[in-house]
Design a protein around this motif. Structure first.
Motif, PDB file in Angstrom:
ATOM      1  N   PHE A  53      -6.401   5.658   2.036  1.00  0.00           N
ATOM      2  CA  PHE A  53      -6.331   4.208   1.721  1.00  0.00           C
ATOM      3  C   PHE A  53      -6.459   3.454   2.706  1.00  0.00           C
ATOM      4  O   PHE A  53      -5.741   3.534   3.968  1.00  0.00           O
ATOM      5  N   ASP A  54      -7.229   2.506   2.645  1.00  0.00           N
ATOM      6  CA  ASP A  54      -7.329   1.335   3.604  1.00  0.00           C
ATOM      7  C   ASP A  54      -6.087   0.585   3.606  1.00  0.00           C
ATOM      8  O   ASP A  54      -5.343   0.679   2.507  1.00  0.00           O
ATOM      9  N   ALA A 105     -12.279   2.996   1.297  1.00  0.00           N
ATOM     10  CA  ALA A 105     -10.934   2.217   1.209  1.00  0.00           C
ATOM     11  C   ALA A 105     -10.043   3.247  -0.085  1.00  0.00           C
ATOM     12  O   ALA A 105      -8.754   3.143  -0.030  1.00  0.00           O
ATOM     13  N   CYS A 106     -10.623   4.066  -0.583  1.00  0.00           N
ATOM     14  CA  CYS A 106      -9.745   5.162  -1.487  1.00  0.00           C
ATOM     15  C   CYS A 106     -10.800   6.427  -1.615  1.00  0.00           C
ATOM     16  O   CYS A 106     -11.510   6.578  -2.404  1.00  0.00           O
ATOM     17  N   ILE A 145     -13.530   1.291  -7.070  1.00  0.00           N
ATOM     18  CA  ILE A 145     -12.775  -0.002  -6.322  1.00  0.00           C
ATOM     19  C   ILE A 145     -13.046  -1.346  -7.219  1.00  0.00           C
ATOM     20  O   ILE A 145     -14.142  -1.513  -7.302  1.00  0.00           O
ATOM     21  N   ASP A 147      -5.213  -2.394   3.280  1.00  0.00           N
ATOM     22  CA  ASP A 147      -5.262  -3.533   2.292  1.00  0.00           C
ATOM     23  C   ASP A 147      -5.836  -3.187   0.867  1.00  0.00           C
ATOM     24  O   ASP A 147      -6.294  -3.802   0.139  1.00  0.00           O
ATOM     25  N   THR A 148      -5.526  -1.960   0.746  1.00  0.00           N
ATOM     26  CA  THR A 148      -5.933  -1.214  -0.481  1.00  0.00           C
ATOM     27  C   THR A 148      -4.573  -0.746  -1.412  1.00  0.00           C
ATOM     28  O   THR A 148      -3.692  -0.180  -0.610  1.00  0.00           O
ATOM     29  N   THR A 203      -8.916  -3.660  -3.687  1.00  0.00           N
ATOM     30  CA  THR A 203      -8.681  -3.745  -2.124  1.00  0.00           C
ATOM     31  C   THR A 203      -8.988  -5.267  -2.005  1.00  0.00           C
ATOM     32  O   THR A 203      -9.780  -6.003  -2.966  1.00  0.00           O
ATOM     33  N   CYS A 256       0.982  -1.115   0.028  1.00  0.00           N
ATOM     34  CA  CYS A 256       0.037  -0.249   0.096  1.00  0.00           C
ATOM     35  C   CYS A 256       0.808   1.438  -0.118  1.00  0.00           C
ATOM     36  O   CYS A 256       0.702   2.062  -0.780  1.00  0.00           O
TER      37      CYS A 256
END
Length: 452
Positions: free
Chosen positions: A85-86, A170-171, A115, A88-89, A217, A21
Motif C-alpha cells: 500500500f502507498d 497504491a494497492c 482504487i 496515503d492509501t 487513495t 494506513c
C-alpha cells in the motif's frame, strides 16, 4: 493452511496519513503477519508515527526512489504474499481478503485492487470553501469516474486478454517468491509499478485484477499537481514500453498496447477531421453519426460507472471526465513525442509530493537525425506546394524546413542525464543511508549501504 501476508508500505512524507494506513491494514478481515514501513527521504515524522501506530518494522532510508525503498525491506520478507500500500492509501476491511481469495482460487502470482479517490468519499477535501474546493471536486470526480470505468471496462478487458498494463502501485499483492524471483522491484524508470508488472509478464508469471477489492487513495486536487502526475505517468508508460518492447511480439501485449496507442492517435485525427467537416459544411451525415455515437458512449459509460460509485457521482463526474480525458490524451501524445521521438526522458519522480522535474537532454546524434529529416520533409512539402501552385503549402513546408532544425539546437533539456540508457537503473552519486529501529533498545542504527 492459509497463505501468510506481510504488508509493505513505502512512504515519503506521509505523516498526515500513515497512521490511518497502518490501522486499516491491521484491522483487515484477513490476518496480517507483519506490517513493514519504509520511510524514504522523509522530512517529517512519518517514521515515528508509523512506530506509534503499531508497525512491526520501520526502516528509514534515503534512496529518493520508491522501488529501492521497497527493496530495502523485500529480501527480509518471508511471508507467502507481499501486499503493498502507498502511505496515503487505505484499504477497505475486505480488500486484502478478496485479493488473497483470488490468488488462491485462480493460482495467481500477482493482482491488484480497484482504487478510488479518498477525497469526498472517506476523507474531506483539503480545501473546504471557494475555488479550492471546486477545483478539488472537479479533479477527484473525474478521476473517480475514470477508475470506476476501468473497474467495469478497460481493466476487465486487459484481464481477459491476460495482459494487465499496470498492477496499481497504491494497492497490489505479489507472491513474495515471484517479486523476489525477478530480482525485486525494478528501478531506473519513473513508474516502478508498471516496470514490475511487465517484468513479471516477461518472466511468465500469472497476473490478474481483483475488481471487487477496494482501496482509497489521495488523488491530486489542483491542476498543477494533476498535470505533474499525468506527465510522469505518460512518460513512464513510454519508458516501460521501450524497456519491455520485446514483449510486444506477444499478441496479447501487442493488442493491449496497440489498442491504447490507436485510441490516442485516432482520437485527435477524428476530432480534427470532424471539426474541419463542421467548419466547411461537408459530410454532415458523418458529423451527425459521430454525435449520436458519442452520446451513446457517454450514456453507456455513465451507467457502468454508476454501478460502482452510484448515480450521483456518475452524473457529477461525466463532464469533468470528458474534458480531462482530452487533456490526458494530449499529455500522452506529448509524452510519446518527448520520449520516443525527441529522446528526452523524464528522470525524476513528480506528483503530489514530487521533486522538481528533470528532463534529460537530447543526444547530439538524435538532434542531427531529426534536423535532417525535418529539413528534407519540409523541403519536399514546399516543392510539392510550388509544383501545385499552393502558396500556403509552399510557405509551410519551407518554413518547417528552416524552423524545426533551428529549434533542435535549443532542445538540450533542463537537467543532468541520470543514465546513458534509461532502461537500466541510474547510477547514484550519493551513498544511500539505511536506518533501522531496534524496539528493544529504542535506538536507531544507521548503516551505510554500498553505492550503486
Amino acid at each position: 493452511m492459509s497463505l501468510t501476508v506481510t504488508v509493505l508500505i513505502p512512504a515519503h512524507d506521509e505523516a498526515a496519513t500513515i497512521e490511518r494506513c497502518i490501522h486499516a491494514a491491521r484491522t483487515s478481515s484477513y490476518p496480517v503477519e507483519r506490517i513493514v514501513v519504509v520511510a524514504d527521504a522523509c522530512s517529517d515524522n512519518t517514521a515515528e508515527l508509523a512506530r506509534s501506530a503499531g508497525a512491526d518494522l520501520v526502516l528509514e532510508t534515503d534512496f529518493k526512489d520508491k522501488a529501492a525503498a521497497q527493496n530495502a525491506a523485500l529480501w527480509d520478507i518471508t511471508s507467502d504474499i507481499t501486499i503493498g500500500f502507498d502511505g496515503d492509501t487505505w484499504p477497505d476491511p475486505d480488500c486484502i481478503r478478496l485479493m488473497m481469495e483470488h490468488i488462491e482460487r485462480d493460482g495467481l502470482d500477482a493482482t491488484c485492487s480497484t482504487i478510488l479517490p479518498a477525497q469526498g468519499a472517506v476523507v474531506p477535501y483539503s480545501k473546504t470553501t471557494g475555488w479550492g474546493r471546486a477545483e478539488a471536486a472537479f479533479f477527484t470526480r473525474q478521476r473517480r469516474f475514470a477508475y470506476a470505468l476501468g473497474r467495469r471496462w478497460w481493466r476487465l478487458c486487459q484481464a481477459k486478454v491476460g495482459r494487465i498494463q499496470v498492477l496499481t502501485g497504491a494497492c497490489y499483492a505479489f507472491k513474495t517468491a515471484a517479486i523476489q524471483g525477478i530480482g525485486g522491484f525494478p528501478n531506473g524508470l519513473i513508474t516502478a509499478d508498471m516496470d514490475a508488472t511487465w517484468a513479471l509478464h516477461g518472466a511468465g508469471y500469472k497476473l490478474d485484477y481483483t475488481g471487487d477489492a477496494l482501496a482509497y487513495t489521495l488523488d491530486p486536487e489542483d491542476f498543477r499537481t494533476y498535470r505533474n502526475q499525468m506527465r510522469r505517468w505518460s512518460s513512464g508508460y513510454y519508458q516501460n514500453m521501450a524497456k519491455h518492447r520485446r514483449q510486444l511480439k506477444n499478441w496479447r501485449s501487442l493488442l493491449v498496447v496497440g489498442g491504447a496507442i490507436f485510441d490516442l492517435v485516432s482520437l485527435f485525427f477524428a476530432e480534427g477531421y470532424l471539426i474541419w467537416s463542421a467548419v466547411t459544411g461537408t459530410h454532415e451525415a458523418l458529423l451527425k453519426a459521430f454525435l449520436f455515437w458519442t452520446a451513446v458512449h457517454t450514456i453507456v459509460s455513465s451507467v457502468l460507472v454508476a454501478t460502482v460509485v452510484g448515480v450521483r457521482e456518475a452524473v457529477y463526474g461525466v463532464v469533468p471526465y470528458t474534458l480531462v480525458n482530452y487533456y490526458n490524451k494530449w499529455l500522452y501524445l506529448c509524452g510519446f513525442t518527448r520520449e520516443w521521438i525527441l529522446g528526452r526522458h523524464y528522470a525524476s519522480w513528480t506528483g503530489r509530493q514530487g521533486r522538481k522535474t528533470v528532463i534529460t537532454p537530447m543526444t547530439a546524434a538524435r538532434r542531427r537525425t531529426l534536423s535532417i529529416l525535418a529539413a528534407a520533409t519540409g523541403s519536399l512539402t514546399g516543392l510539392l506546394g510550388g509544383y501545385l501552385g499552393n502558396s500556403l503549402l509552399y510557405t509551410a513546408g519551407m518554413g518547417a524546413a528552416v524552423a524545426i532544425p533551428l529549434s533542435m539546437v535549443r532542445l538540450r533539456g533542463t537537467g543532468k542525464r541520470r543514465a546513458t540508457d534509461t532502461t537500466t537503473p541510474a547510477v547514484t552519486e550519493e551513498i544511500p543511508l539505511l536506518k533501522l529501529y531496534d524496539p528493544d533498545t529504542e535506538q536507531t542504527l544507521q548503516l551505510q549501504l554500498p553505492a550503486r
